[in-house]
Design a protein around this motif. Sequence first.
Motif, PDB file in Angstrom:
ATOM      1  N   TRP A 167       9.582   1.142  -3.504  1.00  0.00           N
ATOM      2  CA  TRP A 167       9.480   1.577  -2.116  1.00  0.00           C
ATOM      3  C   TRP A 167      10.682   1.030  -1.359  1.00  0.00           C
ATOM      4  O   TRP A 167      10.881  -0.172  -1.280  1.00  0.00           O
ATOM      5  CB  TRP A 167       8.178   1.085  -1.492  1.00  0.00           C
ATOM      6  CG  TRP A 167       8.022   1.506  -0.075  1.00  0.00           C
ATOM      7  CD1 TRP A 167       8.134   0.714   1.024  1.00  0.00           C
ATOM      8  CD2 TRP A 167       7.760   2.816   0.396  1.00  0.00           C
ATOM      9  NE1 TRP A 167       7.940   1.460   2.149  1.00  0.00           N
ATOM     10  CE2 TRP A 167       7.715   2.760   1.797  1.00  0.00           C
ATOM     11  CE3 TRP A 167       7.579   4.046  -0.228  1.00  0.00           C
ATOM     12  CZ2 TRP A 167       7.481   3.880   2.582  1.00  0.00           C
ATOM     13  CZ3 TRP A 167       7.343   5.156   0.557  1.00  0.00           C
ATOM     14  CH2 TRP A 167       7.292   5.068   1.945  1.00  0.00           C
TER      15      TRP A 167
ATOM     16  N   ALA B 220       0.830  -1.208   0.000  1.00  0.00           N
ATOM     17  CA  ALA B 220       0.000   0.000   0.000  1.00  0.00           C
ATOM     18  C   ALA B 220       0.864   1.257   0.000  1.00  0.00           C
ATOM     19  O   ALA B 220       0.569   2.227  -0.711  1.00  0.00           O
ATOM     20  CB  ALA B 220      -0.935  -0.011   1.205  1.00  0.00           C
ATOM     21  N   LEU B 221       1.920   1.265   0.801  1.00  0.00           N
ATOM     22  CA  LEU B 221       2.834   2.411   0.808  1.00  0.00           C
ATOM     23  C   LEU B 221       3.518   2.582  -0.541  1.00  0.00           C
ATOM     24  O   LEU B 221       3.677   3.702  -1.026  1.00  0.00           O
ATOM     25  CB  LEU B 221       3.881   2.252   1.912  1.00  0.00           C
ATOM     26  CG  LEU B 221       3.398   2.485   3.334  1.00  0.00           C
ATOM     27  CD1 LEU B 221       4.498   2.145   4.326  1.00  0.00           C
ATOM     28  CD2 LEU B 221       2.940   3.918   3.517  1.00  0.00           C
TER      29      LEU B 221
ATOM     30  N   SER C 235       6.213   0.261  -8.920  1.00  0.00           N
ATOM     31  CA  SER C 235       6.410   1.287  -7.912  1.00  0.00           C
ATOM     32  C   SER C 235       7.538   0.841  -6.996  1.00  0.00           C
ATOM     33  O   SER C 235       7.548  -0.298  -6.521  1.00  0.00           O
ATOM     34  CB  SER C 235       5.112   1.478  -7.122  1.00  0.00           C
ATOM     35  OG  SER C 235       5.238   2.542  -6.230  1.00  0.00           O
TER      36      SER C 235
ATOM     37  N   TRP D 296       2.318   1.694  -3.422  1.00  0.00           N
ATOM     38  CA  TRP D 296       1.313   2.159  -4.368  1.00  0.00           C
ATOM     39  C   TRP D 296       1.028   3.650  -4.174  1.00  0.00           C
ATOM     40  O   TRP D 296       0.914   4.391  -5.144  1.00  0.00           O
ATOM     41  CB  TRP D 296       0.034   1.346  -4.185  1.00  0.00           C
ATOM     42  CG  TRP D 296      -1.023   1.699  -5.173  1.00  0.00           C
ATOM     43  CD1 TRP D 296      -1.085   1.333  -6.475  1.00  0.00           C
ATOM     44  CD2 TRP D 296      -2.173   2.509  -4.920  1.00  0.00           C
ATOM     45  NE1 TRP D 296      -2.206   1.864  -7.047  1.00  0.00           N
ATOM     46  CE2 TRP D 296      -2.895   2.585  -6.114  1.00  0.00           C
ATOM     47  CE3 TRP D 296      -2.660   3.163  -3.790  1.00  0.00           C
ATOM     48  CZ2 TRP D 296      -4.071   3.300  -6.215  1.00  0.00           C
ATOM     49  CZ3 TRP D 296      -3.835   3.875  -3.897  1.00  0.00           C
ATOM     50  CH2 TRP D 296      -4.520   3.934  -5.093  1.00  0.00           C
ATOM     51  N   CYS D 297       0.965   4.091  -2.923  1.00  0.00           N
ATOM     52  CA  CYS D 297       0.628   5.494  -2.638  1.00  0.00           C
ATOM     53  C   CYS D 297       1.819   6.444  -2.791  1.00  0.00           C
ATOM     54  O   CYS D 297       1.673   7.516  -3.370  1.00  0.00           O
ATOM     55  CB  CYS D 297       0.104   5.624  -1.223  1.00  0.00           C
ATOM     56  SG  CYS D 297      -1.478   4.853  -0.938  1.00  0.00           S
ATOM     57  N   LEU D 298       2.952   6.051  -2.254  1.00  0.00           N
ATOM     58  CA  LEU D 298       4.065   6.986  -2.117  1.00  0.00           C
ATOM     59  C   LEU D 298       5.303   6.639  -2.938  1.00  0.00           C
ATOM     60  O   LEU D 298       6.244   7.430  -2.988  1.00  0.00           O
ATOM     61  CB  LEU D 298       4.471   7.069  -0.639  1.00  0.00           C
ATOM     62  CG  LEU D 298       3.363   7.451   0.340  1.00  0.00           C
ATOM     63  CD1 LEU D 298       3.860   7.317   1.761  1.00  0.00           C
ATOM     64  CD2 LEU D 298       2.851   8.835   0.054  1.00  0.00           C
TER      65      LEU D 298
END
Length: 65
Positions: A52, A28-29, A50, A31-33
């Motif tokens: 991270w 989730a992180l 993505s 995907w978001c950030l």
Amino acid sequence: MSRSREQIDAILLVGDHHWRRGPKWRAALAWCLGRREVFVTHLGDVAKVSWWQGEPYLVTLKEAS
């Protein structure tokens, strides 16, 4: 930065593994950030990865039209 076909394949494989098997909160992180990068596979599919904390997460994979 130019990557070889083998490097792109490895990034997609590891990114898919992280997305499916890794902790959901990290996915989730990512995907978001996370920092996004787009690859075109040898079949013409478009993959969005993505990043991270230095690890790839395969976010989307769209078939070639």
